[in-house]
Write an enzyme that holds these catalytic residues in place. Structure first.
Site, PDB file in Angstrom:
ATOM      1  N   ILE A 323      53.135  12.612  -4.126  1.00 52.73           N
ATOM      2  CA  ILE A 323      54.224  13.597  -4.227  1.00 52.73           C
ATOM      3  C   ILE A 323      53.711  15.027  -4.311  1.00 52.73           C
ATOM      4  CG2 ILE A 323      55.816  11.923  -5.273  1.00 52.73           C
ATOM      5  CD1 ILE A 323      55.273  13.342  -7.994  1.00 52.73           C
ATOM      6  N   CYS A 383      53.792   1.317  -3.435  1.00 53.64           N
ATOM      7  CA  CYS A 383      52.907   2.475  -3.584  1.00 53.64           C
ATOM      8  C   CYS A 383      52.387   2.398  -5.016  1.00 53.64           C
ATOM      9  CB  CYS A 383      53.642   3.783  -3.273  1.00 53.64           C
ATOM     10  SG  CYS A 383      55.288   3.941  -3.984  1.00 53.64           S
ATOM     11  N   GLY A 386      56.632   2.439  -6.709  1.00 53.43           N
ATOM     12  CA  GLY A 386      57.580   1.786  -5.821  1.00 53.43           C
ATOM     13  C   GLY A 386      58.920   2.473  -5.685  1.00 53.43           C
ATOM     14  N   TRP A 387      58.942   3.796  -5.942  1.00 57.06           N
ATOM     15  CA  TRP A 387      60.237   4.482  -5.797  1.00 57.06           C
ATOM     16  C   TRP A 387      60.171   5.718  -4.900  1.00 57.06           C
ATOM     17  CZ3 TRP A 387      59.940   4.364 -11.731  1.00 57.06           C
ATOM     18  CH2 TRP A 387      58.981   5.269 -12.210  1.00 57.06           C
ATOM     19  N   ASP A 388      59.006   6.021  -4.340  1.00 59.54           N
ATOM     20  CA  ASP A 388      58.884   7.165  -3.425  1.00 59.54           C
ATOM     21  C   ASP A 388      58.487   6.717  -2.015  1.00 59.54           C
ATOM     22  OD1 ASP A 388      59.523   9.367  -5.185  1.00 59.54           O
ATOM     23  OD2 ASP A 388      57.625   9.010  -6.189  1.00 59.54           O
TER      24      ASP A 388
END
Length: 615
Positions: A323, A383, A386-388
């Site tokens: 990010i 990843c 698991g949310w991006d």
């Protein structure tokens, strides 16, 4: 239905307002009403239901395109609106406060130079604003305090505007996504996959939805054991199943391997059960991260699935950066497109941002996932948490594989399912109502996903029922805080804050005016898998979004699309005349007409449906 009014703004001559309303990125509102309000009301803009005026002030707008402009700024609990006093053509700004990321004071009482004292506003939607005031008597104090308070309501104990809005729509957008209906559409449950309500009270995983699809052979106790070995308890669950070959896309977070190389027999067996469900020879685990990052994550207790412990699985790293890298990349892109486009070294400047390179890696990863599934092999995608990146990969792969998600309603379901219900951290990534602009959790992950979708629509212009305007509307309301759709980090937080009962869904706006978001070139193809070309030669900068505030680079509707819309209007006109003729023919006075001619006129659409307009 309450008619929605303008929620987007830019430096724009009044005579161009009509064009802007019909272009992507704005909403369909009544120009006449807006013009009347400009003449009759000091506020100069029609307020939304629930929107209230807070302050207005004479001010100088330092326009980056045409220089200083005198006028009046109005601040409500939803927007900042500026109207020039005597400029010709008139200059207006219309900015939702939710799109403001930072407000700073510019200059001090002793500042020298014209227009050196005022406010600097950094927006989340690729633009900045600068206002100058007179230096005497702390003239900016009141407007700074009010703007800071209403742009960042959560930092001041206030409600987000979505909770104050009184808008009413014909359609209830909250009914768009019903998990059980969507799973049934996919053909679930089956003898290999079952629906579980183990997370009904968010006890298994507080960032997952309440309804999950898991292997039939896995017991509730198995799920609890696996959750202890996955980051944040985000166990592998089914996102999508191929109707013919039964291959599945499962999503999860990284395993908690750590530096000591911990193992968990339950997790290993669970992935083996996923593999066995359709007889996949080797389960492919797509780790979105660069391998070096995945290894580094072991230091903080994370890691990846080793070949020695997950025997019937192959691990593939997709090299998509985190990010922080994406946030810096978009900042660099903004630097070269706002306020002025870097003309002299455009290609090298664009390349230096790495934005399109990141788009390429995300699309390339999704293509690999879709290709494996098409070949009958099940995959697991993760990843770190698991949310991006996981949401980017699963949703893009599903968009490539399943034409339902390429329809207007289906795309809404895809976003509700893979992004909203599965806990993409919208509140943390966007910072709704939060003054902490330097928060390291901020990142344009969802913007990047929508850009990838746009790239696909460019490469397959007839495959999507929705148009560019929908994508831009989604991104504008990602920031605006006018709707509850993208608020909070997960479903449990939305339940706690009663989002569904106390706010309006963005899909209420969209589906109450669906024709505005339709692609006139759409041709349904139910079984077609889309494989976009993820090479730098085929990717483009989304100018209509990233450079839309520059009046010198404003894209109009293409001549082909404009002509197509004209032909559609002409067709509708002829159909209406045909219906009128039918009514005339069916009246008692026209009983002399033959049966054959009457039957020919009876179903005009029977013939119209097969008409194709050549270009």
């Amino acid at each position: 239905m309450t008619a929605p009014h303008v929620t987007l703004g830019e430096v724009l001559p009044e005579r161009a307002v009509q064009n802007r309303l019909t272009n992507p990125g704005t909403e369909n509102c009544s120009l006449c009403a807006s013009r009347e309000s400009l003449k009759m009301e000091p506020l100069a803009v029609t307020l939304l239901p629930g929107e209230e005026r807070v302050i207005d002030k004479d001010i100088m707008y330092i326009c980056p395109f045409s220089g200083p402009v005198k006028g009046k700024v109005f601040i409500t609990n939803y927007r900042l609106y500026f109207k020039s006093a005597d400029a010709d053509p008139s200059v207006t700004l219309n900015v939702p406060l939710g799109a403001i990321g930072r407000v700073e004071k510019m200059g001090g009482a002793s500042s020298r130079g014209e227009n050196s004292y005022g406010l600097d506003i950094t927006c989340k939607d690729m633009r900045n604003l600068r206002f100058a005031l007179k230096q005497e008597g702390h003239s900016r104090r009141d407007i700074f305090d009010i703007l800071f308070r209403y742009a960042f309501p959560l930092s001041h104990g206030l409600l987000l505007f979505a909770y104050l809005s009184q808008e009413k729509y014909e359609e209830n957008g909250w009914s768009v996504y019903k998990p059980m209906e969507e799973f049934r559409r996919q053909g679930l449950p089956t003898d290999k996959w079952r629906i579980t309500f183990i997370n009904d009270n968010y006890e298994l995983c507080d960032t997952y939805p309440t309804i999950l699809v898991v292997p039939f052979k896995a017991t509730e106790e198995d799920l609890r054991k696996v959750s202890t070995f996955r980051s944040r308890g985000r166990i592998p669950v089914l996102s999508w199943i191929h109707r013919e070959n039964q291959a599945v896309i499962c999503r999860c977070s990284q395993p908690l391997v750590g530096m000591s190389g911990k193992r968990n027999k339950d997790d290993e067996r669970y992935l083996e059960v996923i593999r066995e469900a359709n007889g996949t020879a080797k389960l492919t685990i797509y780790d979105a991260r660069p391998s070096v990052n995945a290894v580094a994550n072991k230091a903080t207790g994370g890691g990846y699935e080793g070949d020695d412990t997950y025997q019937n699985a192959e691990l593939v790293f997709l090299d998509i950066h985190n990010i922080h890298v994406m946030r810096e990349s978009l900042k660099k892109l903004k630097d070269i497109v706002y306020p002025n486009v870097e003309e002299s070294h455009w290609l090298s400047s664009l390349e230096s941002t790495h934005w399109l390179e990141h788009i390429k890696l995300v699309l390339s990863g999704a293509i690999q996932v879709a290709d494996k599934i098409s070949g009958g092999n099940s995959v697991v995608v993760h990843c770190s948490d698991g949310w991006d990146r996981t949401a980017q990969l699963t949703s893009l792969a599903m968009l490539m594989l399943d034409s339902h998600y390429r329809t207007l309603r289906g795309f809404q379901v895809l976003l509700e399912k893979e992004w909203i219900s599965f806990g993409h951290k919208f509140a943390s990534r966007i910072g709704h109502g939060d003054k902490n602009h330097a928060d390291q959790d901020r990142s344009p992950i969802f913007v990047q996903f929508i850009d990838c979708v746009w790239q696909m629509t460019k490469q397959f212009p007839t495959a999507f029922e929705f148009n560019e305007r929908l994508l831009m509307t989604i991104l504008d309301h990602l920031f605006s805080c006018r709707f509850g759709t993208f608020l909070y980090n997960c479903e449990s937080a939305r339940d706690t804050n009663e989002v569904r009962s106390k706010t309006v869904s963005l899909w209420s706006l969209v589906n109450s005016d669906s024709t505005s978001y339709l692609n006139p070139f759409y041709t349904p193809e139910s079984s077609r898998v889309l494989y976009p070309v993820a090479s730098m030669r085929h990717l483009e900068l989304w100018v209509t979004y990233y450079i839309r505030w520059n009046p010198r680079i404003r894209q109009q509707q293409s001549p082909v699309e404009q002509r197509y819309m004209e032909l559609l209007a002409l067709r509708d006109e002829y159909l209406k005349k045909l219906e009128e003729l039918q009514l005339t023919d069916s009246s008692p006075n026209s009983s002399h007409l033959s049966n054959s001619s009457a039957s020919n006129a009876a179903s005009p659409t029977q013939h119209i449906n097969h008409l194709h307009t050549p270009f």
